[in-house]
Design an enzyme around this catalytic site. Structure first.
Site, short mmCIF file in Angstrom:
data_model
loop_
_atom_site.label_atom_id
_atom_site.label_comp_id
_atom_site.label_asym_id
_atom_site.label_seq_id
_atom_site.Cartn_x
_atom_site.Cartn_y
_atom_site.Cartn_z
N ILE A 1 0.81 -1.22 0.00
CA ILE A 1 0.00 0.00 0.00
C ILE A 1 0.84 1.26 0.00
CG2 ILE A 1 -2.01 -1.05 1.10
CD1 ILE A 1 -1.03 0.11 3.76
N GLY A 2 2.15 1.14 0.11
CA GLY A 2 2.98 2.34 0.11
C GLY A 2 4.45 2.02 0.08
N GLY B 1 8.33 4.03 0.85
CA GLY B 1 9.00 5.19 1.42
C GLY B 1 10.49 5.03 1.32
N VAL C 1 5.39 -0.63 2.78
CA VAL C 1 4.34 -0.80 3.79
C VAL C 1 3.24 -1.68 3.19
CG1 VAL C 1 2.66 0.35 5.26
CG2 VAL C 1 4.84 1.47 4.75
N ASP D 1 11.39 14.62 11.30
CA ASP D 1 10.82 14.57 9.95
C ASP D 1 9.31 14.82 10.01
OD1 ASP D 1 10.97 14.40 7.20
OD2 ASP D 1 10.86 12.23 7.14
#
Length: 973
Positions: free
Chosen positions: A665-666, A668, A673, A801
């Protein structure tokens, strides 16, 4: 008679083991039991067979009874048995400061009626402070730096008329005024009430404390004027009033405080001039920045022989600085920026070579930099930008050994950049923009290897960019726009692996765009417009994640790479007639034959390129297939170790089985993820972290089942960090359920957030319209999460961050602070890093020249998030202008009322505009250029709570054209 001594022996024995001594022993052993585990060595002497008075940290009086317990700074942890402690009837001093003690102060403490000194400061006590009025013998009371709550019982101090030392600062009490007559404490010489939520005016009775040497009332909510009675405190050596809401002028008679050495009333609204201070000849430090002061700096300041620190920035001061200023013992720090000061720079402020920070920004100073400053070897920061300075810069300035920032921008300096710049081994920021510098860039520039930012735009530099620029491995920002540079862009620029911004616009550069730029992992903004660049756009640029790309007005040809042919870059290629695109309507279609004859070999090149593309695609397919096979067969569960941080309702196998391609789903910078659907219907997020490979020959192949390769040398560091972060418990901080690790891999299991990130909802999902009520609740919740990290957890955490993509939204649109990949546990003085941590657009400006990370860095980033919520804009947008970001754009618009209205996202109801602008004002405070001017996150939360929309009764999130998906969430207040 000879039997008398024998008869007295039992009596003597009874005296030696009197009930009082026995009671003292019992009480001390209860104290030992409570604290021993935290420091066994300290309590090794506390034994039954040893005399009580020989116990470490224990002193006795002439009666052999315990009179003092001194266990300060012993790393003690535990809850104190005050019933046992206060049964020590002769106890006069109890010193347990600077430990890790917790629990509450029970009412038993009021039984310590003989106490003369009570020091419990710098611990982790909680709860309310009880009435201590019975401790009327106290001379010293120190409770500062704990976590007490409620309102302090001021009235209990009225009986403590013997107090000489009172310290109640840095405690999150509830807001309240001082509700007692301070005049009764007329023996005080030390009063510390900083950051203790005091409201109202400074009591006039403060002037009766004539023995005071130290008075600190900073970082509170005080209003009104500085009382005139304060001029009675002739013994005062330190007066700290900064960060309040004080108004009015410096009171008449203030000059009577001739013993004063340190005076700080910064960050208030003090008015008038500085004339009342001209007789304070003993001043060492004077800080009055961020006020409304007017008039000239008194000439008498030039005679202050001890003055080392002078900070008057952000006022309305006029006229020249005294020319003898700092010429006696030598200044260490001066900041008079953001005033209307004029005239020449005083020549001798670094006469004794002690100056560290020299900041005269945004004034009207004229003349040049005095030649004497070339001897200022101690100088760290030299900032004189935005003045009317002119002439040549003394050559020795360029090679100062300790200087980290040279900022001469926005002046009228001329001549060339000296080759001595290569000797500035500590230099991080070289800012010379908007001057009249000329000549070639010296090749020695690349020898200043600490450089992080080079901004030489809007000058008259010519010649080529040095090929050796690739040696600047720490370089983050290169801005050489609007000069007369020629030649090609050095291929070595691709070796500047830390760079995030490149701006070479409006020069005379020619040749190709180096393909090496595509390998820059952090490049976020690339502006090469207004040159004479030719040839194709390198396909390697497709791998970059750019928020700004500007290649306009060049001579580029060929097809725009497919991944760059997106709506965000619609205006990025204009002024290049030779470019084409199959999808971008702003360029001619690549099906056209026009321009095909300009390069006779273009068809051959295209054919070869086509073959190469096919081979690459085939290789990628095979690699994908291999990775897919590995992903579908993860490591066996018996090779993993699960560490749980909450009660779990799932098994290790359920998590491992979810790490596969269809659940991705993601992605980075630190890993992929995945969404894990559990048997009970609950969803979790599984983060599979990437780290550096173990050897060079592993760089090009990493199976999906081993994305996270953590070397043994890093495993203990990883465990320590995860263990700390897993202890965080807050409704607005993402919950880490567990970690699952193997010898070479780590999985982190978090909550799943169906509404994605704040970035997604603001900038990607244009169909979702978030009203101001929703945005406000997200802002407040995220602020509370950061407040907890900074102030509420046992060891304060700096996130490093903070950005909208790291604020996740659950099904009810409540926010969580997430992604602690860069987080660091706070050490004294802040965390030092040699890499610019964070994301372009959110990074606090001090990162670039101090490498020092503090909580105020997070505050800056959060301010940027607030601006995103208000404006709906990204942190970096083309409309902000060259080299600008959302912070500078917002600040420029806020200068006029009409500009304020333009800032508010058009989807926000006009009825709430005033509420929105209130939050925008908070954002501006958070993004102050100087870290000390930024509020703490605790203060940010308080300001946001006060900025609550008047009509906040419900929040709604609507999807255009789909009323059936309208959702309403009622919030309880």
């Amino acid at each position: 008679m000879s039997f008398l001594p024998v008869l007295l022996l039992p009596l003597l024995f009874l005296c030696l083991v009197s009930p009082s001594t026995s009671n003292d022993l019992d009480s001390l052993f209860k104290l030992k039991t409570a604290l021993e585990n935290s420091n066994p060595t300290l309590f090794s002497s506390w034994k039954q067979e040893n005399p009580t008075c020989n116990f470490a940290g224990i002193l006795c009086n002439s009666n052999g009874l315990v009179s003092e317990i001194n266990l300060s700074q012993q790393n003690l942890s535990g809850s104190l048995p005050f019933d046992a402690i206060c049964s020590l009837r002769e106890l006069e001093k109890l010193s347990l400061g600077s430990n890790f003690l917790y629990g509450s102060l029970t009412q038993d403490l009021s039984n310590c009626t003989n106490l003369q000194e009570l020091d419990l400061g710098m611990n982790a006590f909680t709860g309310k402070v009880p009435d201590l009025g019975s401790l009327n013998q106290l001379r010293l009371l120190s409770l500062n730096g704990s976590r007490f709550s409620g309102i302090f019982p001021w009235k209990s101090l009225e009986n403590m008329t013997k107090l000489t030392f009172l310290s109640l600062g840095d405690i999150p009490f509830d807001n309240s005024p001082i509700t007692m007559d301070l005049a009764k404490l007329d023996k005080l010489y030390w009063l510390y009430l900083t950051n203790s939520s005091i409201t109202g005016k400074i009591p006039e009775s403060i002037g009766n404390l004539t023995l005071l040497e130290n008075l600190e009332l900073s970082d509170n909510l005080l209003v009104g004027e500085i009382p005139q009675s304060i001029s009675n405190l002739k013994n005062l050596r330190q007066l700290e009033l900064y960060d309040n809401f004080l108004t009015g002028k410096i009171p008449v008679g203030f000059g009577n405080l001739t013993s004063l050495r340190n005076f700080d009333a910064s960050m208030n609204s003090v008015e008038g001039d500085l004339s009342e201070l001209k007789s304070l000849t003993g001043l060492v430090s004077l800080q009055l920045f961020e006020n409304q002061l007017i008039g000239e700096v008194p000439e008498e300041f030039g005679e202050f022989k001890n003055l080392a620190n002078l900070s008057l920035y952000t006022n309305k001061l006029t006229g020249p600085l005294p020319q003898k200023l700092g010429s006696w013992s030598g200044m260490e720090f001066i900041d008079v920026s953001e005033n209307y000061l004029s005239g020449p720079i005083p020549p001798d402020m670094c006469k004794n070579e002690r100056m560290i920070d020299f900041l005269l920004m945004q004034n009207k100073f004229t003349g040049g930099i005095p030649e004497s400053y070339v001897n200022c070897k101690s100088l760290v920061r030299l900032r004189v930008n935005n003045n009317s300075l002119s002439g040549t810069v003394p050559v020795g300035i360029w090679s100062l050994p300790n200087v980290t920032i040279i900022d001469l921008s926005m002046n009228q300096f001329k001549d060339s950049l000296s080759s001595d710049i290569g000797k500035a081994y500590s230099l991080s920021l070289l800012l010379l923009a908007n001057n009249r510098f000329s000549g070639e860039l010296p090749a020695t520039l690349s020898e200043a290897t600490s450089l992080v930012s080079i901004q030489l735009n809007v000058n008259q530099f010519e010649g080529q960019i040095p090929e050796t620029i690739g040696n600047l491995k720490k370089l983050d920002n290169l801005h050489l726009g609007q000069n007369m540079l020629s030649g090609t862009i050095p291929d070595s620029l691709g070796s500047c692996v830390g760079i995030s911004v490149i701006n070479l616009s409006h020069n005379n550069l020619s040749g190709q765009i180096p393909s090496s730029l595509g390998s820059l992992p952090n490049l976020n903004s690339l502006n090469l417009s207004g040159n004479q660049l030719s040839s194709d756009i390198p396909t390697t640029l497709s791998s970059l994640k750019l928020s700004l790309l500007d290649l306009t007005d060049n001579q580029l040809i060929g097809r725009v790479p497919e991944s760059l042919s997106i709506a965000a870059f619609n205006e990025s290629f204009a002024g290049n007639p030779g470019l084409c695109s199959q999808t971008m309507k702003t360029l001619r279609s690549c099906s056209s034959n026009s321009g095909s004859s300009s390069r006779p070999h273009i068809f051959l090149s295209s054919f070869i390129a086509g073959i190469l593309v096919l081979l690459i695609l085939l290789g990628l397919f095979l690699l994908w297939k291999l990775r897919r096979n590995n992903l579908d067969h993860p490591l066996k569960s018996n090779s993993w170790i699960m560490k749980q941080y909450h009660v779990l309702s799932f098994t290790e196998k359920e998590i491992l089985d979810s790490v596969k391609a269809e659940n991705l789903i993601g992605k980075g910078g630190s890993g992929n993820v995945y969404k894990a659907e559990l048997r009970d219907g609950k969803a979790l997020a599984v983060k599979h972290i990437w780290t550096s490979p173990d050897s060079d020959n592993q760089k090009h192949y990493r199976s999906s089942a081993s994305i996270l390769k953590t070397s043994k040398s890093r495993s203990s560091e990883y465990d320590a960090e995860v263990a700390t972060l897993s202890s965080l418990r807050h409704v607005n901080v993402v919950k880490l359920y567990c970690s699952i690790t193997s010898e070479d891999s780590n999985l982190l299991v978090y909550e799943y957030f169906p509404n994605g990130s704040l970035w997604d909802q603001l900038h990607m999902n244009k169909k979702i319209k978030m009203g101001w009520e929703v945005r406000y609740e997200i802002a407040l919740g995220a602020a509370r999460g950061l407040e907890y990290l900074h102030h509420g957890s046992q060891s304060p955490v700096i996130h490093r961050d903070v950005k909208s993509s790291n604020i996740l939204l659950d099904g009810d649109w409540k926010p969580r602070i997430a992604d602690f990949g860069l987080a660091k546990i706070v050490q004294a003085g802040g965390e030092m890093t040699h890499v610019i941590a964070g994301t372009h657009g959110y990074i606090a400006p001090e990162y670039a020249y101090t490498y020092k990370v503090t909580e105020k860095s997070d505050v800056y980033s959060f301010g940027v998030v607030l601006m995103e919520l208000v404006t709906g804009k990204r942190p970096v947008e083309p409309e902000f202008g060259e080299n600008n970001d959302i912070v500078s754009w917002v600040c420029s618009k806020m200068k006029c009322k009409e500009g304020e209205l333009e800032l508010v996202d058009s989807s926000i109801s006009e009825a709430l505009t005033e509420d929105v602008i209130n939050v925008l004002s908070i954002a501006i405070r958070c993004t102050a250029r100087v870290p000390v001017l930024r509020p703490s996150m605790r203060m940010v939360v308080q300001m946001l709570e006060e900025a609550q929309p008047c009509q906040l009764t419900s929040i709604s999130i609507t999807k255009e054209g789909e009323n059936n998906q309208k959702m309403e969430q009622k919030y309880q207040y």
